[in-house]
Design a protein around this motif. Sequence first.
Motif, PDB file in Angstrom:
ATOM      1  N   SER A   8       0.811  -1.210   0.015  1.00 56.95           N
ATOM      2  CA  SER A   8      -0.015  -0.048   0.171  1.00 56.95           C
ATOM      3  C   SER A   8       0.874   1.375  -0.208  1.00 56.95           C
ATOM      4  O   SER A   8       0.606   2.140  -0.517  1.00 56.95           O
ATOM      5  CB  SER A   8      -0.824  -0.153   1.198  1.00 56.95           C
ATOM      6  OG  SER A   8      -0.225  -0.157   2.314  1.00 56.95           O
ATOM      7  N   LEU A   9       2.057   1.102   0.721  1.00 64.57           N
ATOM      8  CA  LEU A   9       2.842   2.477   0.741  1.00 64.57           C
ATOM      9  C   LEU A   9       3.454   2.582  -0.764  1.00 64.57           C
ATOM     10  O   LEU A   9       3.747   3.565  -1.057  1.00 64.57           O
ATOM     11  CB  LEU A   9       3.865   2.031   1.827  1.00 64.57           C
ATOM     12  CG  LEU A   9       5.079   3.322   2.061  1.00 64.57           C
ATOM     13  CD1 LEU A   9       4.321   4.675   2.196  1.00 64.57           C
ATOM     14  CD2 LEU A   9       5.885   3.002   3.120  1.00 64.57           C
ATOM     15  N   ARG A  10       4.039   1.396  -1.095  1.00 65.24           N
ATOM     16  CA  ARG A  10       4.566   1.665  -2.644  1.00 65.24           C
ATOM     17  C   ARG A  10       3.753   2.071  -3.667  1.00 65.24           C
ATOM     18  O   ARG A  10       4.121   2.859  -4.458  1.00 65.24           O
ATOM     19  CB  ARG A  10       4.947   0.169  -3.037  1.00 65.24           C
ATOM     20  CG  ARG A  10       6.237  -0.083  -2.742  1.00 65.24           C
ATOM     21  CD  ARG A  10       6.970  -1.316  -3.198  1.00 65.24           C
ATOM     22  NE  ARG A  10       6.340  -2.700  -2.681  1.00 65.24           N
ATOM     23  CZ  ARG A  10       6.053  -3.726  -3.151  1.00 65.24           C
ATOM     24  NH1 ARG A  10       6.384  -3.908  -4.422  1.00 65.24           N
ATOM     25  NH2 ARG A  10       5.404  -4.652  -2.551  1.00 65.24           N
ATOM     26  N   ARG A  11       2.513   1.729  -3.378  1.00 69.82           N
ATOM     27  CA  ARG A  11       1.215   2.229  -4.268  1.00 69.82           C
ATOM     28  C   ARG A  11       1.140   3.594  -4.224  1.00 69.82           C
ATOM     29  O   ARG A  11       1.098   4.637  -5.169  1.00 69.82           O
ATOM     30  CB  ARG A  11       0.031   1.610  -4.198  1.00 69.82           C
ATOM     31  CG  ARG A  11      -0.118   0.111  -5.060  1.00 69.82           C
ATOM     32  CD  ARG A  11      -1.698   0.260  -5.412  1.00 69.82           C
ATOM     33  NE  ARG A  11      -2.645   0.452  -4.626  1.00 69.82           N
ATOM     34  CZ  ARG A  11      -3.367  -0.494  -3.613  1.00 69.82           C
ATOM     35  NH1 ARG A  11      -3.053  -1.557  -3.653  1.00 69.82           N
ATOM     36  NH2 ARG A  11      -4.221   0.085  -2.966  1.00 69.82           N
ATOM     37  N   LEU A  12       1.186   4.271  -2.870  1.00 72.13           N
ATOM     38  CA  LEU A  12       0.977   5.510  -2.747  1.00 72.13           C
ATOM     39  C   LEU A  12       2.022   6.443  -3.284  1.00 72.13           C
ATOM     40  O   LEU A  12       2.054   7.469  -3.699  1.00 72.13           O
ATOM     41  CB  LEU A  12       0.938   5.739  -1.087  1.00 72.13           C
ATOM     42  CG  LEU A  12       0.676   7.214  -0.878  1.00 72.13           C
ATOM     43  CD1 LEU A  12      -0.684   7.865  -1.157  1.00 72.13           C
ATOM     44  CD2 LEU A  12       0.786   7.343   0.808  1.00 72.13           C
ATOM     45  N   ILE A  13       3.383   5.849  -3.026  1.00 65.87           N
ATOM     46  CA  ILE A  13       4.503   6.420  -3.563  1.00 65.87           C
ATOM     47  C   ILE A  13       4.612   6.534  -4.939  1.00 65.87           C
ATOM     48  O   ILE A  13       4.894   7.690  -5.521  1.00 65.87           O
ATOM     49  CB  ILE A  13       5.835   5.974  -3.053  1.00 65.87           C
ATOM     50  CG1 ILE A  13       6.240   5.929  -1.505  1.00 65.87           C
ATOM     51  CG2 ILE A  13       7.065   6.260  -3.849  1.00 65.87           C
ATOM     52  CD1 ILE A  13       7.078   5.151  -0.810  1.00 65.87           C
ATOM     53  N   ALA A  14       3.936   5.597  -5.736  1.00 64.89           N
ATOM     54  CA  ALA A  14       3.932   5.564  -7.096  1.00 64.89           C
ATOM     55  C   ALA A  14       3.078   6.614  -7.522  1.00 64.89           C
ATOM     56  O   ALA A  14       3.279   7.362  -8.593  1.00 64.89           O
ATOM     57  CB  ALA A  14       3.688   4.284  -7.681  1.00 64.89           C
ATOM     58  N   SER A  15       1.867   6.832  -6.772  1.00 70.17           N
ATOM     59  CA  SER A  15       0.793   7.757  -7.485  1.00 70.17           C
ATOM     60  C   SER A  15       1.457   9.122  -7.100  1.00 70.17           C
ATOM     61  O   SER A  15       1.327   9.879  -8.058  1.00 70.17           O
ATOM     62  CB  SER A  15      -0.409   7.679  -6.340  1.00 70.17           C
ATOM     63  OG  SER A  15      -0.775   6.398  -6.504  1.00 70.17           O
ATOM     64  N   PHE A  16       1.961   9.491  -6.087  1.00 70.90           N
ATOM     65  CA  PHE A  16       2.737  10.805  -6.041  1.00 70.90           C
ATOM     66  C   PHE A  16       3.755  11.056  -7.098  1.00 70.90           C
ATOM     67  O   PHE A  16       3.901  12.291  -7.785  1.00 70.90           O
ATOM     68  CB  PHE A  16       3.375  10.916  -4.351  1.00 70.90           C
ATOM     69  CG  PHE A  16       2.347  11.308  -3.436  1.00 70.90           C
ATOM     70  CD1 PHE A  16       1.379  12.104  -3.703  1.00 70.90           C
ATOM     71  CD2 PHE A  16       2.502  10.404  -2.205  1.00 70.90           C
ATOM     72  CE1 PHE A  16       0.604  12.496  -2.805  1.00 70.90           C
ATOM     73  CE2 PHE A  16       1.550  10.713  -1.045  1.00 70.90           C
ATOM     74  CZ  PHE A  16       0.619  11.660  -1.433  1.00 70.90           C
ATOM     75  N   SER A  17       4.540   9.938  -7.606  1.00 73.07           N
ATOM     76  CA  SER A  17       5.649  10.114  -8.251  1.00 73.07           C
ATOM     77  C   SER A  17       4.969  10.798  -9.841  1.00 73.07           C
ATOM     78  O   SER A  17       5.722  11.333 -10.455  1.00 73.07           O
ATOM     79  CB  SER A  17       6.511   8.708  -8.590  1.00 73.07           C
ATOM     80  OG  SER A  17       6.822   8.447  -7.369  1.00 73.07           O
ATOM     81  N   ARG A  18       3.638  10.295  -9.983  1.00 70.74           N
ATOM     82  CA  ARG A  18       3.157  10.528 -11.155  1.00 70.74           C
ATOM     83  C   ARG A  18       2.817  12.261 -11.464  1.00 70.74           C
ATOM     84  O   ARG A  18       2.536  12.576 -12.475  1.00 70.74           O
ATOM     85  CB  ARG A  18       2.189   9.570 -11.930  1.00 70.74           C
ATOM     86  CG  ARG A  18       2.432   8.301 -12.224  1.00 70.74           C
ATOM     87  CD  ARG A  18       1.365   7.724 -12.687  1.00 70.74           C
ATOM     88  NE  ARG A  18       0.352   7.099 -11.570  1.00 70.74           N
ATOM     89  CZ  ARG A  18       0.372   5.914 -10.849  1.00 70.74           C
ATOM     90  NH1 ARG A  18       1.277   5.102 -11.354  1.00 70.74           N
ATOM     91  NH2 ARG A  18      -0.532   5.758 -10.046  1.00 70.74           N
TER      92      ARG A  18
END
Lengths: 205, 370
Positions: A8-18
């Motif tokens: 879940s943390l990885r998904r959040l980081i990926a969303s922010f990176s976009r």
Amino acid sequence: MTDTYPESLRRLIASFSRLPGIGPKSAQRLAFFLIKSSPEEVEELVGSLSEIKKKIRLCSECGFYADKDRCAVCNDPSRDRSTLCIVERPQDVLIIEKAGYRGLYHVLGGSISPMRGVGPDDLSIKRLLERLNATGSEKIREAILATNPSLDGETTALYIARKVKPLGLRTTIIARGLPLGGDLEFTDEGTLTQALEGRREILTG
Amino acid sequence: MYISRVKMKNFRNISPVSLSFQPSLVVLQGGNAQGKTNFLEALYLVSRGISPRSQKDEELVRWGSEAASVAIRVESGGTWFNREVRVQLGKKKVWLNNGHPITKKRWQEEVWLVGYFPRDIGIIEGSPSERRHFVDEALSYVKPSHRAYVKRYERALAQRNILLREHARGDLISVYTEELIKTGTCIIENRIRYGELLTPYLRDFYRCLGGENVRFEVQYIGGGYDSKGDLRANLERAFLRSENEERSREITLVGPHRDDILFLLEGKEFRIYGSQGEKKSLALSLKMAEMAVIRKVKNSKVIVLLDDLFSELDPKRRQLLFKEILGKGQVFITVTDDIPQMPEGWEEYLVLGVQGGRISTAGEREKKNG
Ligand SMILES: [Zn+2]
């Protein structure tokens, strides 16, 4: 490196990176900040995020961001309704506002660029001419062209100025004390205030 | 102004090297394809921001390496600054000024440098685009706003050509016509003014290298319009005249992107009637005139690179050329065989041996008896 994080943390980081202007490091920093935040704070953010898509739309009158049919500028009775400032994008409105402008706006939705496949009909030019043609209390006496001082912005301004000319109202273009190929976003407010004050009547040839 | 230090890493075939120079003459000596030209190319690239061979970035990086770099220290007016370029495979070049990255090559300080390479003969015998490229580069170097005009013009031209191909409406095309006339006028005026500045020097250098009493002329030829008189009115007229042809050929036929510069010797065009020797002398004269213009308008010494030239100049011409450049700025030359006899008073110079990309100072500072 982030492989060891929960999914879940990885998904959040990926969303922010976009998001624009956010690199992997900033994305991680934002995610860690939220982990440490209170549930109420996170809830508030989630609320704002989900409202963006549900509630934010473009003003039916001018094309600026609105949460009702008409935006705050169009609904403000204290604004000067005889002046219309024409900009490329909604975010340009905020830049002109900061320069002290108190009239109305018209957002084109971009600039003409054949190589990007954008022609006059892809922009809100027809609607603009309708507004400029209106009579009565909503009669506009001056149109200010404040497209970007780039080639595409200026050719768009010239195209519009030629269409507006037969309507017989005052058409001005903000004076370009700006570098060639510049962008409104990188203009400091002082320069733009001067530009608005020094706008000149456009020569439509 | 001169280059006091240079550091190269993985640039073409050049082995990593770090060198110091004096503000005088540097002779690079070595066989063909050993790396002499690559060395001069590196100096040209880091100083002027473009490669004189205008090739792809990948070619600048040593085979098997990921990145190349060229760094120089430039001494100027009692102070110095560092300039560096890093070429990385698959990425944009990075430019550094005193170690800080700078964007869009907005140097704080310019490095004034001109270079002559054998391929420059292409300016004389190649297509008009090579002559326009030479003038636009030389002009933008001393007047950076010219480059902005050229870029803007090129974009407007590309937009207009797309509209012509799409058979777009006239009211839209005419907006771009107006832009091409407006920006084009500035470009043409700049080029003509630069030509006026350049031509007296060009004539002098050509007479010095090619013959004293020749009748030498330069003509600026407008692309589909008359380049004399009121440019704006001439362009407007030319666009009107070619409207139908542009529509049917689907391309913009009028404007500075079709200009040419004619060099005439005794009334005859060099490009067609000149001998190889005459063309070469003219190409060299162009570069020397470019140097003279920089000296005049920037009031600075100019670093000069001369690649593979001295073997072909006879002693008299060599003497004349040296008189013009030595003592007026730092000079880098390449020679294949023996070091040619230097003019009197210029017996002192640094010799660098170049072999298989290795640059050695084994020769150190040589003294020759003139
Ligand atoms: Zn509105």
